[in-house]
Structures are given as structure tokens and as C-alpha cells.
Design a protein around this motif. Sequence first.
Motif, PDB file in Angstrom:
ATOM      1  N   ASN A 149       1.142  -1.417  -0.073  1.00 53.68           N
ATOM      2  CA  ASN A 149       0.336  -0.114  -0.128  1.00 53.68           C
ATOM      3  C   ASN A 149       1.014   1.395   0.550  1.00 53.68           C
ATOM      4  O   ASN A 149       0.112   2.337   0.852  1.00 53.68           O
ATOM      5  CB  ASN A 149      -1.146   0.212   1.070  1.00 53.68           C
ATOM      6  CG  ASN A 149      -2.181  -0.290   1.083  1.00 53.68           C
ATOM      7  OD1 ASN A 149      -3.331  -0.252   0.276  1.00 53.68           O
ATOM      8  ND2 ASN A 149      -2.395  -2.478   1.505  1.00 53.68           N
ATOM      9  N   ALA A 150       1.988   1.575  -0.608  1.00 51.10           N
ATOM     10  CA  ALA A 150       3.102   2.422  -0.901  1.00 51.10           C
ATOM     11  C   ALA A 150       1.891   3.226  -1.764  1.00 51.10           C
ATOM     12  O   ALA A 150       1.459   3.068  -2.443  1.00 51.10           O
ATOM     13  CB  ALA A 150       4.317   2.092  -1.517  1.00 51.10           C
ATOM     14  N   SER A 151       2.306   4.779  -1.111  1.00 48.89           N
ATOM     15  CA  SER A 151       1.485   5.431  -2.288  1.00 48.89           C
ATOM     16  C   SER A 151       2.063   6.026  -3.495  1.00 48.89           C
ATOM     17  O   SER A 151       0.733   5.868  -4.444  1.00 48.89           O
ATOM     18  CB  SER A 151       1.347   7.704  -1.012  1.00 48.89           C
ATOM     19  OG  SER A 151       3.031   7.370  -1.156  1.00 48.89           O
ATOM     20  N   ILE A 152       2.843   5.410  -3.554  1.00 47.48           N
ATOM     21  CA  ILE A 152       3.286   5.870  -4.927  1.00 47.48           C
ATOM     22  C   ILE A 152       2.512   4.359  -5.635  1.00 47.48           C
ATOM     23  O   ILE A 152       2.405   5.162  -6.927  1.00 47.48           O
ATOM     24  CB  ILE A 152       4.913   5.715  -5.210  1.00 47.48           C
ATOM     25  CG1 ILE A 152       5.587   5.859  -6.583  1.00 47.48           C
ATOM     26  CG2 ILE A 152       4.986   4.152  -5.304  1.00 47.48           C
ATOM     27  CD1 ILE A 152       5.230   7.190  -6.812  1.00 47.48           C
ATOM     28  N   HIS A 153       2.023   3.416  -5.394  1.00 44.80           N
ATOM     29  CA  HIS A 153       1.407   2.279  -5.568  1.00 44.80           C
ATOM     30  C   HIS A 153       0.302   2.974  -6.533  1.00 44.80           C
ATOM     31  O   HIS A 153      -0.814   2.250  -7.860  1.00 44.80           O
ATOM     32  CB  HIS A 153       1.160   1.278  -5.648  1.00 44.80           C
ATOM     33  CG  HIS A 153       2.338   0.984  -5.288  1.00 44.80           C
ATOM     34  ND1 HIS A 153       2.805   0.267  -3.899  1.00 44.80           N
ATOM     35  CD2 HIS A 153       3.502   0.519  -5.921  1.00 44.80           C
ATOM     36  CE1 HIS A 153       4.273  -0.330  -4.313  1.00 44.80           C
ATOM     37  NE2 HIS A 153       4.638  -0.346  -4.980  1.00 44.80           N
ATOM     38  N   ARG A 154      -0.617   3.732  -5.218  1.00 37.05           N
ATOM     39  CA  ARG A 154      -1.943   4.615  -5.547  1.00 37.05           C
ATOM     40  C   ARG A 154      -1.767   5.848  -6.509  1.00 37.05           C
ATOM     41  O   ARG A 154      -3.053   6.581  -6.077  1.00 37.05           O
ATOM     42  CB  ARG A 154      -2.151   4.536  -4.381  1.00 37.05           C
ATOM     43  CG  ARG A 154      -2.757   2.642  -4.023  1.00 37.05           C
ATOM     44  CD  ARG A 154      -3.774   3.198  -2.381  1.00 37.05           C
ATOM     45  NE  ARG A 154      -3.554   1.806  -2.031  1.00 37.05           N
ATOM     46  CZ  ARG A 154      -4.996   1.228  -2.134  1.00 37.05           C
ATOM     47  NH1 ARG A 154      -5.932   1.500  -2.705  1.00 37.05           N
ATOM     48  NH2 ARG A 154      -4.815  -0.158  -1.556  1.00 37.05           N
ATOM     49  N   ALA A 155      -1.135   6.776  -6.785  1.00 40.78           N
ATOM     50  CA  ALA A 155      -0.726   7.877  -7.245  1.00 40.78           C
ATOM     51  C   ALA A 155      -1.527   7.690  -8.150  1.00 40.78           C
ATOM     52  O   ALA A 155      -1.888   7.239  -9.354  1.00 40.78           O
ATOM     53  CB  ALA A 155       1.259   7.852  -7.520  1.00 40.78           C
ATOM     54  N   LYS A 156      -1.938   9.200  -9.097  1.00 46.25           N
ATOM     55  CA  LYS A 156      -3.550   9.223  -9.921  1.00 46.25           C
ATOM     56  C   LYS A 156      -2.740   8.626 -10.921  1.00 46.25           C
ATOM     57  O   LYS A 156      -3.231   7.897 -12.065  1.00 46.25           O
ATOM     58  CB  LYS A 156      -3.421  10.728  -9.656  1.00 46.25           C
ATOM     59  CG  LYS A 156      -4.654  10.691  -8.498  1.00 46.25           C
ATOM     60  CD  LYS A 156      -4.769  12.449  -8.659  1.00 46.25           C
ATOM     61  CE  LYS A 156      -5.671  12.476  -7.449  1.00 46.25           C
ATOM     62  NZ  LYS A 156      -6.090  14.305  -7.396  1.00 46.25           N
ATOM     63  N   VAL A 157      -1.583   9.407 -11.825  1.00 47.12           N
ATOM     64  CA  VAL A 157      -0.418   8.612 -13.345  1.00 47.12           C
ATOM     65  C   VAL A 157      -0.293   7.234 -12.957  1.00 47.12           C
ATOM     66  O   VAL A 157      -0.998   7.228 -14.026  1.00 47.12           O
ATOM     67  CB  VAL A 157       0.950   9.620 -13.070  1.00 47.12           C
ATOM     68  CG1 VAL A 157       1.929   9.248 -11.861  1.00 47.12           C
ATOM     69  CG2 VAL A 157       1.510   9.289 -14.567  1.00 47.12           C
ATOM     70  N   VAL A 158      -0.178   6.538 -12.065  1.00 50.84           N
ATOM     71  CA  VAL A 158       0.016   5.092 -11.818  1.00 50.84           C
ATOM     72  C   VAL A 158      -1.481   4.593 -12.389  1.00 50.84           C
ATOM     73  O   VAL A 158      -2.101   4.146 -13.320  1.00 50.84           O
ATOM     74  CB  VAL A 158       0.529   4.133 -10.949  1.00 50.84           C
ATOM     75  CG1 VAL A 158      -0.055   3.104 -10.711  1.00 50.84           C
ATOM     76  CG2 VAL A 158       2.062   5.145 -10.030  1.00 50.84           C
ATOM     77  N   GLN A 159      -2.715   5.038 -10.899  1.00 50.74           N
ATOM     78  CA  GLN A 159      -3.843   4.668 -11.721  1.00 50.74           C
ATOM     79  C   GLN A 159      -4.580   4.555 -13.171  1.00 50.74           C
ATOM     80  O   GLN A 159      -4.801   4.838 -13.913  1.00 50.74           O
ATOM     81  CB  GLN A 159      -4.729   5.726  -9.932  1.00 50.74           C
ATOM     82  CG  GLN A 159      -4.463   5.066  -9.135  1.00 50.74           C
ATOM     83  CD  GLN A 159      -4.659   3.331  -8.646  1.00 50.74           C
ATOM     84  OE1 GLN A 159      -5.406   2.677  -9.510  1.00 50.74           O
ATOM     85  NE2 GLN A 159      -3.589   2.816  -8.129  1.00 50.74           N
ATOM     86  N   ALA A 160      -4.294   5.934 -14.037  1.00 57.35           N
ATOM     87  CA  ALA A 160      -4.737   6.679 -15.026  1.00 57.35           C
ATOM     88  C   ALA A 160      -3.613   5.125 -15.874  1.00 57.35           C
ATOM     89  O   ALA A 160      -4.343   5.145 -16.731  1.00 57.35           O
ATOM     90  CB  ALA A 160      -3.528   7.993 -15.129  1.00 57.35           C
ATOM     91  N   PHE A 161      -2.542   5.257 -16.225  1.00 58.12           N
ATOM     92  CA  PHE A 161      -2.131   3.914 -16.315  1.00 58.12           C
ATOM     93  C   PHE A 161      -2.668   2.978 -16.493  1.00 58.12           C
ATOM     94  O   PHE A 161      -2.840   2.496 -17.746  1.00 58.12           O
ATOM     95  CB  PHE A 161      -0.588   3.898 -16.843  1.00 58.12           C
ATOM     96  CG  PHE A 161       0.639   2.633 -16.775  1.00 58.12           C
ATOM     97  CD1 PHE A 161       0.805   3.398 -18.819  1.00 58.12           C
ATOM     98  CD2 PHE A 161       0.326   1.918 -16.751  1.00 58.12           C
ATOM     99  CE1 PHE A 161       1.178   2.330 -19.395  1.00 58.12           C
ATOM    100  CE2 PHE A 161       1.052   0.878 -17.529  1.00 58.12           C
ATOM    101  CZ  PHE A 161       1.219   1.023 -18.585  1.00 58.12           C
ATOM    102  N   VAL A 162      -2.750   2.361 -15.273  1.00 63.20           N
ATOM    103  CA  VAL A 162      -3.651   1.041 -15.429  1.00 63.20           C
ATOM    104  C   VAL A 162      -4.676   1.370 -16.228  1.00 63.20           C
ATOM    105  O   VAL A 162      -5.374   0.244 -16.336  1.00 63.20           O
ATOM    106  CB  VAL A 162      -3.492   0.367 -13.788  1.00 63.20           C
ATOM    107  CG1 VAL A 162      -4.189  -1.265 -13.837  1.00 63.20           C
ATOM    108  CG2 VAL A 162      -2.155   0.512 -13.425  1.00 63.20           C
TER     109      VAL A 162
END
Length: 92
Positions: A62-75
Motif C-alpha cells: 500500500n505504498a502511496s506511489i502505487h496508488r498515485a493518480k498517474v499510475v492509476q490512470a496508466f493501469v
Amino acid sequence: MVHQGRHTPRHWEKLSTIGAITSAGQFLQNTKTGAIRGEDVILVFHHLLRHASEDLVVVLDNASIHRAKVVQAFVARQERLSLVYLPPYAPE
């Protein structure tokens, strides 16, 4: 600081690592100087997608980087990639 004729740095260079283990046991890892950012997570996902022909399920903490908006948008734009998050606290 000098110890037995050698210079010891007062500040250590920060290294960060992001890695993946496939269901076949292959280990993929990337280490960089400094902190991992959202763009670094996306680069790893690109690498995984490029080297795997099947759908990918990535298990993350649950590291915050894994939930970053840019990551979520890519996925959200990827048909073959989905994320599963470990529980924040699971003593069992």
C-alpha cells in the motif's frame, strides 16, 4: 569523517528498488538513485507488458506511489494489466 585513513561519507546515497517475480519464478528488478516516482512504476509496468504475452496481475503493497493518480490512470488504459493490493495490516 575519517576512519583508519578512509573517508566515510556523512550522507549515504539513497537507492530505491522496484521488482517483480513472475509465476514462472523469473525475477525482474530495477534499482535507481533517489526515490521511486510514479513514472518509474509505469516504466516497470511497460517492461512487464512488453515481456509477457499473457494478462498480468501485479500484487502491490500500500505504498502511496502505487496508488498515485498517474499510475492509476496508466493501469486504467491497459487491457492486460490489473492490480491487487495487499491489506494494510495482516498479522496472520
